[in-house]
Write an enzyme that holds these catalytic residues in place. Structure first.
Site, PDB file in Angstrom:
ATOM      1  CE  LYS A 167      -4.028  -2.161   0.470  1.00 14.91           C
ATOM      2  NZ  LYS A 167      -5.139  -2.046  -0.496  1.00 14.91           N
ATOM      3  CE  LYS A 193      -3.431  -8.999  -2.577  1.00 12.26           C
ATOM      4  NZ  LYS A 193      -3.596  -7.767  -3.397  1.00 12.26           N
ATOM      5  CG  ASP A 195      -4.153  -3.033  -4.046  1.00  9.25           C
ATOM      6  OD1 ASP A 195      -5.066  -2.959  -4.894  1.00  9.25           O
ATOM      7  OD2 ASP A 195      -4.365  -3.066  -2.824  1.00  9.25           O
ATOM      8  CD  GLU A 196      -7.372  -4.462  -6.075  1.00  8.85           C
ATOM      9  OE1 GLU A 196      -8.308  -3.709  -5.786  1.00  8.85           O
ATOM     10  OE2 GLU A 196      -6.547  -4.883  -5.233  1.00  8.85           O
ATOM     11  CG  HIS A 283      -6.855  -9.312  -6.678  1.00  4.94           C
ATOM     12  ND1 HIS A 283      -8.075  -8.687  -6.616  1.00  4.94           N
ATOM     13  CD2 HIS A 283      -6.157  -8.867  -5.614  1.00  4.94           C
ATOM     14  CE1 HIS A 283      -8.115  -7.900  -5.560  1.00  4.94           C
ATOM     15  NE2 HIS A 283      -6.963  -7.980  -4.931  1.00  4.94           N
TER      16      HIS A 283
END
Length: 451
Positions: A167, A193, A195-196, A283
């Site tokens: 983030k 991961k 973020d999408e 996702h």
């Protein structure tokens, strides 16, 4: 003679069709016509069955009995839902759809059980799809699943894994992204991961991001002895995404993230490529657009069939709750259920998770899950590393305790100071007691003090 209901469509039940050669799709359907007390719901069902297979609104000569016998949808279950409204027809309906219509072709399968049918009813939801073994045999499924991911990480214990969601969603430079990942990796996080919403931005290409993040993780490994899996987002146009995936492997990447918008067929193509021998995450946030018409367990089953090693799972504790408690749980159960040679897909209960929620999540979903956390890790009062540590402590506490009181006592131990500070900031939910099995609250079992 007049024939209102075509026997090739209606004169069937599950026991009368060859289930080795038919997909069975289950729907909830509700139709209402104000003032009309003869709805003839079977007439509607017939139109729906034909629209999803061979038919058109007008019978033509080439629409032969042989064509309909072979390829038309067959009604194998009609379960009326009783109600007091005479102008409403409501039922759970099952269609058997011949695999001869699409063979090994998932886009065409979707057209059959999730296509024009949604234009017909006022309310229609695809509840489940059951695939015959011969269809499943055409798919390879996930390469790793939860057990395989733990093995890659060198984790012998069967326990949930923690995952750091980078983030903000976009805007950081590759170096800033890598610095964040280094801090959580030092804190012991299992996976990281993108973020999408992350892909290539004006200040951060996927290649640069991957390079710096992997360097940071190798540096962290020198301290911890552990190498987290970094699920790097490569979602792109179909003509580009495979090249991106192979470039990721060439650059030393150890995980791939693809969003649902990539499409199941493209996703499957990546998952079945032996050269891409790293975990592949689906996702599914963009599935939200279809949640009123397709159940999440169906999405989960399709993603698992097409090779998702891990996939987000809705649940009621989420900051964006979308489904019922039972549908969220069922989504995870479908990902973990035995299914021929198809490995499990690791459920990822999300979003808005924080360490105090670990006992509830793990108690409901079990140990074969991955718990993603963004703000609930990075927002820790003592920083990113402490946030990652608090999650490792929360998972250990949830695995080693059986009551909220025991978990809180665990958090108070000096070695679990990071979890303690997380609980002080965010608290923990108290899961409501179920209200079944007793006729009255007064009859529920309660502890007694006898000394």
């Amino acid at each position: 003679m007049r024939t209102y209901y075509q026997p090739e469509i209606f004169n069937n039940m599950l026991e009368s069709v060859d289930l080795k050669n038919h997909i069975v799709a289950t729907y909830y359907i509700k139709n209402r016509k104000e003032g009309v007390d003869f709805l003839d719901h079977f007439s509607f069902i017939q139109s729906l069955a034909l629209e999803s297979s061979t038919g058109t609104w007008e019978k033509i000569k080439d629409d032969t009995l042989e064509v309909r016998d072979t390829l038309s949808c067959k009604l194998v279950g009609y379960f009326e839902i009783p109600g007091g409204d005479p102008y409403t027809a409501e039922a759970v309906v099952q269609f058997a759809m011949s695999v001869n219509a699409f063979v090994d072709n998932i886009p065409m399968m979707l057209l059959s059980f999730a296509g024009n049918c949604f234009a017909y009813a006022q309310e229609l939801r695809l509840l489940d799809v059951s695939f015959p073994d011969d269809v499943v045999d055409n798919f390879k499924g996930p390469k790793f699943g939860p057990a395989g991911i733990r093995k890659l990480l060198g984790i012998e214990e069967r326990r949930p894994l923690s995952l750091h969601i980078i983030k903000p969603k976009m805007g950081m430079t590759p170096k800033a992204t890598a610095n964040q990942c280094y801090e959580t990796a030092v804190g012991g996080v299992d996976l990281i991961k993108d973020d999408e919403m992350t892909s290539d931005t004006y200040n951060c290409t996927f290649e640069d991001r991957l390079k710096y993040v992997m360097e940071a993780l190798h540096k962290a490994k020198e301290k911890t002895g552990k190498m987290p899996i970094y699920l790097c987002s490569i979602t792109d146009e179909n003509r580009k995404v495979h090249d991106r995936a192979r470039k990721l492997i060439e650059l030393g990447g150890n995980g791939i993230l693809i969003t649902y918008t990539q499409g199941l067929s493209s996703f499957r193509d990546l998952a079945e490529d032996p050269a891409l021998n790293v975990p592949l995450m689906m996702h599914g946030s963009h599935m939200i657009a279809s949640m009123k018409s397709i159940s999440w367990p169906v999405h989960a089953k399709l993603a698992r069939l097409c090779g998702a090693d891990l996939m987000l799972t809705p649940y009621i504790y989420s900051s964006i709750p979308m489904v019922s408690h039972e549908e969220g749980l069922r989504t995870a159960q479908v990902k973990l259920a035995p299914w021929k040679h198809i490995k499990q897909t690791a459920p990822m209960p999300a979003a808005g998770t924080y360490p105090g929620i670990a006992p509830a999540i793990i108690g409901e979903f079990g140990p074969d899950i991955i718990i993603p956390s963004g703000g609930g890790m990075l927002g820790h009062p003592d920083g990113y590393t402490a946030g990652a540590k608090s999650w490792q402590q929360a998972i250990r506490g949830a695995m080693d305790t059986t009551t909220d009181e025991e978990f809180i006592a665990f958090a108070k131990k000096p070695e679990n100071i990071d979890l303690k500070h997380a609980l002080e900031k965010w608290g923990m939910p108290r899961r409501p007691a179920p209200q079944w099995l007793r006729a009255s609250e007064a009859l529920r079992p309660k502890p007694m003090k006898l000394d």
